[in-house]
Design an enzyme around this catalytic site. Structure first.
Site, mmCIF file in Angstrom:
data_model
loop_
_atom_site.group_PDB
_atom_site.id
_atom_site.type_symbol
_atom_site.label_atom_id
_atom_site.label_comp_id
_atom_site.label_asym_id
_atom_site.label_seq_id
_atom_site.Cartn_x
_atom_site.Cartn_y
_atom_site.Cartn_z
ATOM 1 C CE LYS A 124 77.796 44.022 10.741
ATOM 2 N NZ LYS A 124 77.422 43.975 12.187
ATOM 3 C CE1 TYR A 159 80.869 47.619 10.354
ATOM 4 C CE2 TYR A 159 80.124 47.990 8.099
ATOM 5 C CZ TYR A 159 79.849 47.856 9.452
ATOM 6 O OH TYR A 159 78.546 47.956 9.885
ATOM 7 N N GLY A 193 74.483 51.952 21.725
ATOM 8 C CA GLY A 193 74.568 52.329 20.309
ATOM 9 C C GLY A 193 73.257 52.922 19.796
ATOM 10 C CD GLN A 194 73.574 55.671 14.811
ATOM 11 O OE1 GLN A 194 72.883 56.574 14.370
ATOM 12 N NE2 GLN A 194 74.400 54.978 14.044
ATOM 13 C CB ALA A 207 78.651 45.873 15.262
ATOM 14 C CG ASP A 233 75.153 49.150 2.816
ATOM 15 O OD1 ASP A 233 74.967 49.331 4.044
ATOM 16 O OD2 ASP A 233 75.903 49.874 2.136
ATOM 17 C CB THR A 253 79.936 50.639 13.873
ATOM 18 O OG1 THR A 253 80.203 51.452 15.015
ATOM 19 C CG2 THR A 253 78.898 49.591 14.223
ATOM 20 C CD1 TRP A 275 74.492 54.104 3.657
ATOM 21 C CD2 TRP A 275 73.638 56.000 2.842
ATOM 22 N NE1 TRP A 275 75.082 54.350 2.444
ATOM 23 C CE2 TRP A 275 74.583 55.497 1.916
ATOM 24 C CE3 TRP A 275 72.973 57.179 2.532
ATOM 25 C CZ2 TRP A 275 74.874 56.139 0.727
ATOM 26 C CZ3 TRP A 275 73.249 57.823 1.337
ATOM 27 C CH2 TRP A 275 74.192 57.310 0.454
ATOM 28 C CE1 TYR A 300 68.683 45.336 13.716
ATOM 29 C CE2 TYR A 300 69.928 44.918 15.728
ATOM 30 C CZ TYR A 300 68.740 45.195 15.087
ATOM 31 O OH TYR A 300 67.591 45.317 15.817
#
Ligand SMILES: NC(=O)c1ccc[n+]([C@@H]2O[C@H](COP(=O)([O-])OP(=O)(O)OC[C@H]3O[C@@H](n4cnc5c(N)ncnc54)[C@H](OP(=O)(O)O)[C@@H]3O)[C@@H](O)[C@H]2O)c1
Length: 308
Positions: free
Chosen positions: A130, A126, A12-13, A61, A103, A63, A151, A100
């Site tokens: 979370k 989602y 992932g990122q 996750a 928001d 996402t 973001w 993680y």
């Protein structure tokens, strides 16, 4: 003594960036979905038990925010049940879980940035999953640091930055949501901050635990809308890029000339999003001494890295 750290979601990122930033802290095991699948919480917990890491950084996750509306059970298992099971394993060994969150645990009605102590009220599946993850980790009794971010983008992976650059090669006008505010946050900055938090926690570790724990907000400073983010991407990209030799993803000119702000209603996404995604980083700064840079500074650095 060397630490063993386990990263989940290494493709992932954030997971990708963590592989580099955590490397100086000890032995890093970077697991992909094939090696540690959160859709099977018992198997994930077993893998954690066998590897016996001192720290797990859970960057895996579910996402896909819109798809979660039609797959609530899978999203719940991956985002809420599995992190709780991993936390239970770590509570047995005295390990630390860095996790993680988002928001999207808030409804976005607050007129200023959210603090960690503000009441949660997710608007979509989602966000609920979370929040469920935060709660199952807290209930496990394991030492934990939950980093809520917003973001997230990078120059690889699935994200808004790459979507904008793709669309900007196909159309002259981009229509982007202009009534949601937030702070675009570079995955690399999140991974670097995570490494500092992990290092500080390891230094403070004693027979009582790992020092501070709980929820922390970790986002870029400043604010914009999705439309403002898209405009800045186009502006920075145009000012940084040099042609003509390379025709790759980050090496060819854009067609888009303007960004037109639209409302969330006009965009018609399946999942509702908060209008205000701003999170206050004050707790992160006062406890870990981390001062987050402005989103525009981060974006320019990310693009400088990508554009040749
Ligand atoms: N992206 C955002 O804007 C944003 C905003 C706020 C918070 N966050 C949170 O930040 C964290 C990292 O997000 P990200 O943007 O780096 O995510 P991402 O780029 O979408 O990557 C998600 C990672 O999770 C893995 N994954 C998905 N399902 C899995 C499963 N069942 N078992 C194991 N691994 C699985 C993916 O593997 P594959 O490559 O195999 O799919 C991928 O490695 C997440 O907790 C996310 O909720 C993200």
């Amino acid at each position: 003594m060397s630490l063993r750290l386990l990263i989940t979601g290494a493709t992932g990122q954030i997971g990708w960036q963590l592989q580099r930033t955590l490397a100086p802290l000890g032995e890093v095991i970077a697991s992909t979905r094939a090696q540690l699948d959160l859709a099977d919480p018992e198997a994930a917990a077993k893998t954690v038990r066998e590897l016996a890491p001192a720290i797990v950084v859970n960057a895996a996750a579910y996402t896909a925010v819109d798809k979660a509306e039609s797959e609530p059970e899978l999203a719940h298992t991956v985002n809420a049940v599995a992190p709780g099971r991993i936390a239970q394993e770590l509570s047995r060994t005295g390990g630390l879980l860095i996790h993680y969150s988002s928001d999207y645990v808030f409804d976005g009605a607050k007129p200023c940035p959210y603090e960690e102590t503000d009441p949660t009220a997710p608007l979509n599946v989602y966000g609920r999953t979370k929040l469920g993850g935060e709660q199952s980790i807290a209930a496990s009794g394991c030492a934990h640091i939950i980093l809520r971010t917003t973001w997230v983008y990078d120059i690889r992976g699935k994200n808004f930055l790459r979507t904008v650059l793709r669309l900007a090669r196909e159309r002259e006008e981009l229509r982007m949501v202009g009534d949601q505010i937030g702070a675009p946050t570079w995955a690399r900055t999140i991974a670097e901050s995570t490494a500092q938090i992990a290092a500080r926690s390891a230094q403070q570790r004693n027979s009582h635990g790992w020092g501070y724990d709980g929820v922390f907000h970790l986002t870029a400073a400043g604010q914009t809308t999705w439309a403002g983010f898209a405009e800045q991407i186009l502006e920075d990209y145009d000012s940084l890029a040099s042609w003509p030799a390379d025709t790759g993803e980050f090496g060819s000119p854009l067609m888009a000339k303007r960004v037109v702000p639209i409302t969330s209603e006009q965009y018609k996404a399946p999942a509702r999003r908060p209008h205000n995604s701003l999170l206050s980083n004050a707790r992160l700064q006062s406890i870990f001494g981390l001062r987050m840079p402005d989103w525009r500074v981060q974006l320019r650095l990310a693009l400088q890295d990508a554009v040749r």
